[in-house]
Design a protein around this motif. Structure first.
Motif, PDB file in Angstrom:
ATOM      1  N   VAL A 220       0.860  -1.184   0.000  1.00 18.51           N
ATOM      2  CA  VAL A 220       0.000   0.000   0.000  1.00 18.51           C
ATOM      3  C   VAL A 220       0.893   1.230   0.000  1.00 18.51           C
ATOM      4  O   VAL A 220       1.466   1.586   1.028  1.00 18.51           O
ATOM      5  CB  VAL A 220      -0.913   0.029   1.251  1.00 18.51           C
ATOM      6  N   ASP A 227      -5.216   1.476  -4.009  1.00 15.84           N
ATOM      7  CA  ASP A 227      -4.391   0.300  -4.250  1.00 15.84           C
ATOM      8  C   ASP A 227      -5.233  -0.976  -4.278  1.00 15.84           C
ATOM      9  O   ASP A 227      -5.009  -1.859  -5.109  1.00 15.84           O
ATOM     10  CB  ASP A 227      -3.278   0.208  -3.200  1.00 15.84           C
ATOM     11  N   HIS A 230      -6.613  -1.305  -7.596  1.00 12.87           N
ATOM     12  CA  HIS A 230      -5.671  -1.875  -8.577  1.00 12.87           C
ATOM     13  C   HIS A 230      -5.659  -3.396  -8.474  1.00 12.87           C
ATOM     14  O   HIS A 230      -5.650  -4.101  -9.479  1.00 12.87           O
ATOM     15  CB  HIS A 230      -4.257  -1.352  -8.330  1.00 12.87           C
TER      16      HIS A 230
END
Ligand code: ADP
Ligand code: MG
Length: 339
Positions: A220, A227, A230
């Motif tokens: 992170v 994140d 993602h």
């Protein structure tokens, strides 16, 4: 490109300051050759990552040079840890402005040495140039993991639990602490947070332990919600997390208690360098043991769901909308994407 190699100083710099940092790694050839050699042990994959830092953007001109070096090492080792890799070596490309001082360089090399020793890795090469622009540093890190077992962002499956190491929000709150913007906070909290920002703690012990247990992992660095988004995209899944389940340090817990809007900063702020990973529920007992063995807290914060997007639920299980301007309650959008 003007290379410092035109000046005799470059070679003295490399020989005096950098060559000792190769720490006897055979393939570094004492930093006296054109390139370094590396032979991965049989059955291992090499894991490679690179991160650059620019003065004025990633660190401030008056940041202590040793801490700049150590942060450079640590942000790279965090990426290796996130892949389950054990760090082995680094290479440094440095563009120093003409006015860099010998004292700055020595302190930089001191910081580098401290962390290379702390993490048992070697500086095996690099490049040194001068620049009319700001000081620019690029570090490439090499790690090893058993072939085919590296943790990827793409392995998450619906039904996995989502876990995070350590505590979140320390990096974002720490930046403000380092900038002197946390005047109301307790001095010991300000000190703790500023240190966390300046000196990330890459989870190098934890990462390799997660191999064989976690389905997917990443570190992170840009904020939990972004994140995790993602990771979800890479895995073609969605995620549902509980804001009140996110682990907080006592310092950040105090900030949140005083002002709930800090919660958005915790969820979206960067520079935490903790590990975010998913694992099937049957791994829970093993993960509790890994936490005990490594001394790193592991906290389940939600679950992987079919679909896409990250949904953050508040304490009343109402989805929160998070943005730069803070968060507000909202009814879930069709995509369920709260980022
Ligand atoms: P070349 O011109 O062949 O690229 P250099 O003179 O740039 O070689 O570098 C000589 C040696 O010093 C090489 O082993 C290189 O890896 C090492 N080196 C140069 N700069 C750095 C640096 N900033 N950090 C670590 N090693 C460096
Ligand atoms: Mg050469």
């Amino acid at each position: 490109m003007p290379a410092v190699s035109d000046s005799p100083d470059e070679f003295r710099l490399i020989a005096d300051l950098f060559a000792p940092l190769s720490r006897g790694y055979p393939g570094a050839l004492g930093l006296t050759d054109d390139a370094a050699l590396m032979r991965p042990p049989p059955g291992m994959d090499m894991v490679l990552t690179v991160d650059a830092m620019v003065e004025g953007i990633h660190f401030l001109p008056d940041d202590p040079a040793d801490l700049v070096a150590r942060k450079l090492v640590r942000v790279n080792l965090s990426d290796l840890a996130a892949k389950g890799a054990v760090p082995v070596a680094v290479m440094l490309a440095a563009a120093f402005p003409h006015n860099v001082t010998g004292a700055w360089l020595r302190r930089f090399a001191d910081g580098l040495r401290l962390d290379l020793e702390a993490f048992s890795i070697a500086l095996i090469g690099g490049d040194t140039v001068s620049t009319p622009g700001p000081l620019t540093l690029s570090l490439t890190a090499f790690g090893q993991v058993a072939a085919g077992t590296a943790l990827l962002r793409s392995g998450a499956r619906a039904g996995d639990r989502i876990w995070v190491s350590g505590s979140l929000g320390d990096g974002a709150a720490g930046l403000r602490a380092a900038q002197g913007l946390l005047g109301d906070a307790r001095p010991e909290h300000v000190g703790y947070l500023a240190d966390r920002y300046r000196l990330p703690r890459p989870r190098t012990g934890l990462g390799p332990e997660l191999v064989g247990h976690a389905h997917a992992a990443m570190d992170v660095s840009d904020g939990l919600v972004q994140d995790l988004g993602h990771l979800c995209r890479a895995s073609a899944v969605g995620a549902e997390i509980r804001a009140d389940g996110v682990p907080l340090s006592p310092a950040v817990a105090a900030l949140v208690a005083a002002d709930q809007s800090w919660l958005a900063t915790v969820l979206t702020g960067g520079d935490d360098y903790e590990l975010l990973f998913t694992a099937p529920p049957e791994e829970t007992e093993a993960l509790i043991q890994i936490a005990a063995r490594t001394g790193v807290a592991l906290t389940p914060i939600g679950s992987v769901v079919p679909g896409s997007g990250v949904t953050v639920l508040d304490a009343d299980a109402v989805p929160m909308r998070l943005g730069p301007a803070g968060w507000r309650h909202f009814r879930q959008s069709p995509s369920g994407d709260a980022t």
